[in-house]
Design a protein around this motif. Structure first.
Motif, PDB file in Angstrom:
ATOM      1  N   ALA B  53       0.619  -1.176   0.291  1.00  0.00           N
ATOM      2  CA  ALA B  53       0.215  -0.103  -0.323  1.00  0.00           C
ATOM      3  C   ALA B  53       0.942   1.256  -0.019  1.00  0.00           C
ATOM      4  N   THR B  54       1.732   1.275   1.131  1.00  0.00           N
ATOM      5  CA  THR B  54       2.907   2.037   0.881  1.00  0.00           C
ATOM      6  C   THR B  54       3.733   2.808   0.013  1.00  0.00           C
ATOM      7  N   ILE B  55       4.102   1.286  -1.180  1.00  0.00           N
ATOM      8  CA  ILE B  55       4.403   2.327  -2.535  1.00  0.00           C
ATOM      9  C   ILE B  55       3.552   2.421  -3.515  1.00  0.00           C
ATOM     10  N   ALA B  56       2.307   2.209  -2.955  1.00  0.00           N
ATOM     11  CA  ALA B  56       0.893   2.304  -4.718  1.00  0.00           C
ATOM     12  C   ALA B  56       1.578   4.220  -4.046  1.00  0.00           C
ATOM     13  N   ILE B  57       0.625   4.408  -3.021  1.00  0.00           N
ATOM     14  CA  ILE B  57       0.532   5.819  -1.920  1.00  0.00           C
ATOM     15  C   ILE B  57       2.093   6.284  -2.718  1.00  0.00           C
ATOM     16  N   GLY B  58       3.211   6.140  -2.829  1.00  0.00           N
ATOM     17  CA  GLY B  58       4.492   6.468  -2.980  1.00  0.00           C
ATOM     18  C   GLY B  58       4.168   7.035  -4.236  1.00  0.00           C
ATOM     19  N   LEU B  59       3.775   6.350  -5.708  1.00  0.00           N
ATOM     20  CA  LEU B  59       3.942   6.013  -6.695  1.00  0.00           C
ATOM     21  C   LEU B  59       2.845   7.229  -7.227  1.00  0.00           C
ATOM     22  N   LEU B  60       1.134   6.754  -6.390  1.00  0.00           N
ATOM     23  CA  LEU B  60       0.490   7.786  -6.443  1.00  0.00           C
ATOM     24  C   LEU B  60       0.939   9.902  -6.590  1.00  0.00           C
ATOM     25  N   VAL B  61       2.064   9.927  -5.409  1.00  0.00           N
ATOM     26  CA  VAL B  61       1.938  11.166  -5.218  1.00  0.00           C
ATOM     27  C   VAL B  61       3.666  11.308  -5.624  1.00  0.00           C
ATOM     28  N   HIS B  62       4.085  10.800  -6.135  1.00  0.00           N
ATOM     29  CA  HIS B  62       4.918  10.823  -7.024  1.00  0.00           C
ATOM     30  C   HIS B  62       6.929  11.143  -6.454  1.00  0.00           C
ATOM     31  N   VAL B  63       6.781   9.543  -5.316  1.00  0.00           N
ATOM     32  CA  VAL B  63       7.699  10.427  -4.417  1.00  0.00           C
ATOM     33  C   VAL B  63       8.751   8.556  -4.413  1.00  0.00           C
ATOM     34  N   THR B  64      10.028   8.709  -4.640  1.00  0.00           N
ATOM     35  CA  THR B  64      10.709   7.243  -4.762  1.00  0.00           C
ATOM     36  C   THR B  64       9.599   6.259  -3.827  1.00  0.00           C
ATOM     37  N   ILE B  66       9.942   4.211  -1.278  1.00  0.00           N
ATOM     38  CA  ILE B  66      11.010   3.913  -0.626  1.00  0.00           C
ATOM     39  C   ILE B  66      11.025   4.734   0.727  1.00  0.00           C
ATOM     40  N   PHE B  67      11.041   6.090   0.272  1.00  0.00           N
ATOM     41  CA  PHE B  67      10.913   7.074   1.182  1.00  0.00           C
ATOM     42  C   PHE B  67       8.881   7.300   1.919  1.00  0.00           C
ATOM     43  N   ILE B  68       8.349   7.235   1.249  1.00  0.00           N
ATOM     44  CA  ILE B  68       7.231   6.772   1.803  1.00  0.00           C
ATOM     45  C   ILE B  68       6.768   5.693   2.954  1.00  0.00           C
ATOM     46  N   SER B  69       7.404   4.510   2.068  1.00  0.00           N
ATOM     47  CA  SER B  69       7.530   2.673   3.246  1.00  0.00           C
ATOM     48  C   SER B  69       7.707   3.056   3.969  1.00  0.00           C
ATOM     49  N   LEU B  70       9.225   3.587   4.419  1.00  0.00           N
ATOM     50  CA  LEU B  70      10.284   3.167   5.767  1.00  0.00           C
ATOM     51  C   LEU B  70       9.538   4.208   6.861  1.00  0.00           C
ATOM     52  N   PRO B  71       8.808   5.187   6.630  1.00  0.00           N
ATOM     53  CA  PRO B  71       8.089   5.639   7.791  1.00  0.00           C
ATOM     54  C   PRO B  71       6.518   4.811   8.556  1.00  0.00           C
ATOM     55  N   LEU B  72       6.207   4.672   6.912  1.00  0.00           N
ATOM     56  CA  LEU B  72       4.411   4.191   7.360  1.00  0.00           C
ATOM     57  C   LEU B  72       4.397   2.131   7.988  1.00  0.00           C
ATOM     58  N   GLY B 102      -3.099  -3.679   3.779  1.00  0.00           N
ATOM     59  CA  GLY B 102      -2.794  -3.371   2.772  1.00  0.00           C
ATOM     60  C   GLY B 102      -1.973  -3.506   1.332  1.00  0.00           C
ATOM     61  N   VAL B 103      -2.970  -4.643   1.043  1.00  0.00           N
ATOM     62  CA  VAL B 103      -2.726  -5.048  -0.322  1.00  0.00           C
ATOM     63  C   VAL B 103      -4.273  -4.719  -0.793  1.00  0.00           C
ATOM     64  N   ALA B 104      -5.681  -4.015  -0.158  1.00  0.00           N
ATOM     65  CA  ALA B 104      -7.080  -4.082  -0.601  1.00  0.00           C
ATOM     66  C   ALA B 104      -6.179  -2.926  -1.162  1.00  0.00           C
ATOM     67  N   ILE B 105      -5.760  -1.902   0.305  1.00  0.00           N
ATOM     68  CA  ILE B 105      -4.738  -0.451  -0.315  1.00  0.00           C
ATOM     69  C   ILE B 105      -4.425   0.212  -1.337  1.00  0.00           C
ATOM     70  N   GLY B 106      -3.814  -0.901  -1.210  1.00  0.00           N
ATOM     71  CA  GLY B 106      -2.687  -0.807  -2.866  1.00  0.00           C
ATOM     72  C   GLY B 106      -3.338  -1.516  -4.013  1.00  0.00           C
ATOM     73  N   VAL B 107      -4.082  -2.735  -4.247  1.00  0.00           N
ATOM     74  CA  VAL B 107      -4.896  -2.291  -5.240  1.00  0.00           C
ATOM     75  C   VAL B 107      -5.526  -0.986  -5.766  1.00  0.00           C
ATOM     76  N   LEU B 108      -6.280  -0.554  -4.397  1.00  0.00           N
ATOM     77  CA  LEU B 108      -7.546   0.507  -4.757  1.00  0.00           C
ATOM     78  C   LEU B 108      -7.163   1.589  -5.349  1.00  0.00           C
ATOM     79  N   VAL B 190      11.448  -2.773   4.031  1.00  0.00           N
ATOM     80  CA  VAL B 190      11.233  -2.730   3.513  1.00  0.00           C
ATOM     81  C   VAL B 190      12.122  -2.257   2.223  1.00  0.00           C
ATOM     82  N   LEU B 191      13.668  -2.722   2.927  1.00  0.00           N
ATOM     83  CA  LEU B 191      14.553  -2.501   2.311  1.00  0.00           C
ATOM     84  C   LEU B 191      15.244  -3.434   1.012  1.00  0.00           C
ATOM     85  N   GLY B 192      14.782  -4.669   1.614  1.00  0.00           N
ATOM     86  CA  GLY B 192      14.869  -6.425   1.519  1.00  0.00           C
ATOM     87  C   GLY B 192      13.503  -6.052  -0.247  1.00  0.00           C
ATOM     88  N   ILE B 193      12.504  -5.431  -0.629  1.00  0.00           N
ATOM     89  CA  ILE B 193      11.754  -5.054  -1.067  1.00  0.00           C
ATOM     90  C   ILE B 193      12.196  -5.282  -2.798  1.00  0.00           C
TER      91      ILE B 193
END
Lengths: 250, 270
Positions: B53-64, B66-72, B102-108, B190-193
């Motif tokens: 989900a956090t990756i999807a958010i990052g892609l949505l707001v055009h931020v790398t 990993i920077f969204i995923s780490l804190p969330l 997580g998966v549901a929010i990411g897909v949405l 997050v690093l392992g992704i």
């Protein structure tokens, strides 16, 4: 005058809405060897766990070495041998050396490092308990009695002033059990370690401990064995059982 | 094959993949032993799903991402721990719920955004061969921090893993140690992704640890063996995937599986 190791005032402990310990008052003096006995479900283990902060207090106060339990920081003064380790499985990859060393350095300030004198101390305590030959063996692969001795070594390795033992002899054969009792008596006498020993066996406790705490959700009796044996109240409470406990007290 | 390997080593992207992969593998191995023994192995899986989900958010707001995923993901990890500690939910149920969400929010988010330009597939199954210079630097720095903290708290982590009650009575702040473990796990996930993807990252944590636990006879050996298995599987996976043009994440997991089978049979013959 030395600080009182343990002072319990009006302690109540609740479990799932029911009171399992009620109004416990207890003063443990330095050098005491107290046998905590009582029937199953009488709250013996609960008392120890509550005193050590492993269970929440419903009300009352626990004072360890003059400090309220919540503020107490000097945990190296405490030794604890639990009834059993909840998650210990055969495959846990810890050897005896590592388990006993954990008891030595856990209460140290950071950075926690093992020194060569720590390693010597671990070797000494294993030798004292007659388990030096087990030091590289995995704890999960030992017999119940051997495991119990390793856990006793872990409880003793930092030379605690106050030692809690929760039914430590359950898994031991009679000969090892006797050795265990003699060893604890020696530690109590020579190192003046204060001992609280939870047992289901008041007769043996009568033989080794200096005081008796009989629990049945509240304190039924607390005092010396002499007082216990000459108490008309206890005669009424225990009947012939009192004689059995006192008969073995030598 | 050695010619292929020598040729591969000359490419910058292979060098970057090897550096990032090995550092992340070491983090996974160090933490994996504690997590498996504490019965926390599933947390890695749960956090990986949340990270989707956090990756999807990052892609949505055009931020790398990993920077969204780490804190969330760190916040989600602390939430899982809180829920289980307070006994508000069973531990595995809490992980299950958050994974699914997580998966549901990411897909949405992906659906609402009308699909992303970036290949979401690479985040699901990893693509270590496409790791960037920035990601390598971030991976190395974070990995060094994680390994340093594991080293610093090693004795506390061991005590809490072996016998939490005794650790508490010895004065160890068990709540804090558990939080440190879970936060480090979140960072590692997050690093392992990038290495194996959200679907497979938990295997990077679990496989080397489980293989090491089959043969180790003391705790330090368990951690060292897990580290060796983890690094060997990542290096093997990168080269095999390059030589035979296979997906790198899946190849790394398969390398781990081969090690697991070998160790399993060695143990069985003892």
């Amino acid at each position: 005058m030395s600080i009182i190791p343990l002072d319990v005032k009006s302690l109540c402990v609740m479990y799932q809405g029911a009171e399992v310990l009620s109004q416990i008052d207890l003063v443990v003096n330095a050098g005491d060897y107290i046998g905590i006995v009582g029937p199953n479900g009488s709250g013996k283990t609960t008392l120890v766990r509550a005193v050590l902060g492993l269970l929440p207090l419903a009300s009352g106060q626990v004072v360890l070495f003059g400090k309220e339990q919540q503020e107490f920081k000097d945990w190296k003064k405490i030794g604890y041998l639990p009834q059993r380790i909840t998650h210990l499985d055969q495959r846990f990859p810890a050897n005896v050396d590592e388990v006993v060393a954990a008891g030595l350095i856990a209460s140290r300030p950071y950075p926690k490092e093992m020194t060569s004198s720590d390693r010597d101390r671990v070797a000494d305590i294993l030798k004292d308990l007659g388990i030096a030959d087990l030091r590289t063996r995995m704890i999960g692969r030992l017999s119940g009695g051997q495991q119990q001795r390793v856990l006793l070594a872990r409880a003793l390795v930092h030379a605690p002033e106050l030692l809690f033992l929760d039914e430590p002899t359950t898994a031991l054969d009679p000969a090892t059990r006797e050795m265990f009792y003699v060893l604890l008596q020696k530690i109590n006498k020579t190192q003046k370690t204060t001992i609280l020993f939870v047992s289901h066996d008041p007769v043996t406790m009568g033989k080794y401990a200096s005081k008796l705490l009989y629990l049945d959700k509240k304190v039924v009796f607390f005092g010396s064995f002499d007082n216990f044996c000459h108490s008309p109240d206890m005669t009424r409470y225990f009947g012939a059982g009192q004689h059995l406990i006192c008969h073995r007290h030598g | 094959m050695f010619t292929d390997i020598r040729e591969a080593l000359q490419f910058a992207f292979i060098q970057r993949a090897l550096i990032a992969g090995c550092f992340v593998a070491l983090c996974c191995a160090f933490l994996g032993v504690f997590l498996v023994l504490k019965r926390f192995a599933l947390i890695g899986d749960g956090l990986a799903h949340i990270s989707f989900a956090t990756i999807a958010i990052g892609l949505l707001v055009h931020v790398t991402p990993i920077f969204i995923s780490l804190p969330l993901v760190v916040l989600a990890a602390l939430l899982v721990l809180r829920l289980t500690e307070k006994s508000l939910l069973y531990g595995d149920a809490a992980i299950g719920l958050l994974s699914a969400m997580g998966v549901a929010i990411g897909v949405l988010i992906a659906s609402v955004a009308g699909g992303f330009n970036v290949d979401l597939f690479s985040y699901l199954f990893g693509n270590i061969l496409s790791v960037s210079q920035t990601e390598v630097i971030l991976s190395v720095i974070l990995s060094l921090v994680i390994m340093g903290l594991v080293r610093f708290f090693y004795h506390d982590l061991f005590a809490v893993t072996f016998d939490q009650d005794h650790a508490q009575v010895s004065g160890i702040r068990t709540g804090l140690v558990n939080r440190i473990l879970i936060v480090l796990t979140a960072l590692t996930v997050v690093l392992g992704i990038k290495v194996v993807g959200t679907m497979l990252v938990s295997s990077l944590i679990v496989f080397p640890a489980v293989s090491a636990l089959f043969v180790a006879t003391n705790f330090r050996a368990a951690i060292l063996l897990a580290a060796v298995f983890s690094v060997v599987s990542v290096i093997t996976g990168i080269f095999v995937s390059y030589i035979w043009n296979l997906p790198s994440g899946a190849t790394i997991v398969c390398a781990n599986f081969v090690i697991f089978i070998v160790v399993f049979f060695i143990r069985g013959r003892k």
